[in-house]
Design an enzyme around this catalytic site. Sequence first.
Site, short mmCIF file in Angstrom:
data_model
loop_
_atom_site.label_atom_id
_atom_site.label_comp_id
_atom_site.label_asym_id
_atom_site.label_seq_id
_atom_site.Cartn_x
_atom_site.Cartn_y
_atom_site.Cartn_z
N SER A 47 0.81 -1.22 0.00
CA SER A 47 0.00 0.00 0.00
C SER A 47 0.84 1.27 0.00
O SER A 47 0.41 2.30 -0.51
CB SER A 47 -0.94 0.01 1.21
OG SER A 47 -0.21 -0.09 2.43
N ASP A 92 -6.31 7.68 8.38
CA ASP A 92 -6.33 6.37 9.06
C ASP A 92 -5.22 6.25 10.10
O ASP A 92 -5.16 5.27 10.84
CB ASP A 92 -6.27 5.23 8.06
CG ASP A 92 -4.93 5.09 7.32
OD1 ASP A 92 -3.95 5.77 7.70
OD2 ASP A 92 -4.87 4.31 6.36
N HIS A 107 -1.24 5.02 7.27
CA HIS A 107 -0.58 5.29 5.99
C HIS A 107 -0.20 6.77 5.90
O HIS A 107 -0.82 7.62 6.55
CB HIS A 107 -1.50 4.92 4.82
CG HIS A 107 -1.78 3.45 4.75
ND1 HIS A 107 -2.85 2.87 5.39
CD2 HIS A 107 -1.09 2.45 4.13
CE1 HIS A 107 -2.83 1.57 5.16
NE2 HIS A 107 -1.78 1.28 4.42
#
Length: 213
Positions: free
Chosen positions: A21, A182, A185
Amino acid sequence: MGAGGGTAAGAPLRFAVLGDSLAAGLGVDEPDQLPGVLLARGLADETGRAVRLETHAVSGSTTRDLPAQVDRVVADPPDVALVIVGANDVTTRTSVAASAALLGAQVRRLRAAGVGVVVGTCPDLGTVRPIAEPLRSVARGWSSRLARAQRVEVERAGGTAVAMGEVLAPEFTRRADYFSRDRFHPSAVGYEAATSILLAPLCGVLRHEWWPR
């Protein structure tokens, strides 16, 4: 895709992004904030060439998922590739030795296909505030050991390793705005900081691998 303001003298330079990610850019709101896009534009500015970005990174990937991405890349090799992987190996408690060895094997495959390779080693998960102590300290130690092992394997395989955790941890620890909503990240600002330390190594690989041809 094309990116940046390079002149189209000949075929575009091809740039592939592989990994998890962090490589894919999870956490940003706009496409032009993605790390691959930022780096493609930087490469275009530095080389004066058009750049075609090819993103193979998949959110949630561990190093065990990397061979499938490399399969797609070596089927039609680009000029240079960036790999960022390892954070999910830490969260899934994958053996450091096994993870690093598998990364080295995939870098070796890319190099054998003529691809210049830069690897951003495992970030410091100890900077992630939602991870409670003592797990945060465990994550910091594990990610640091993995990053060091990755560097050894990547360099043995002929790639260039960039110690992302070591370089970026102080800023990510100090600045909450480097994280997205979040809180795990990076935000657009965090990705910009990461790409700022990756561009020069990518340019260095291209000078060695591509410009003399």
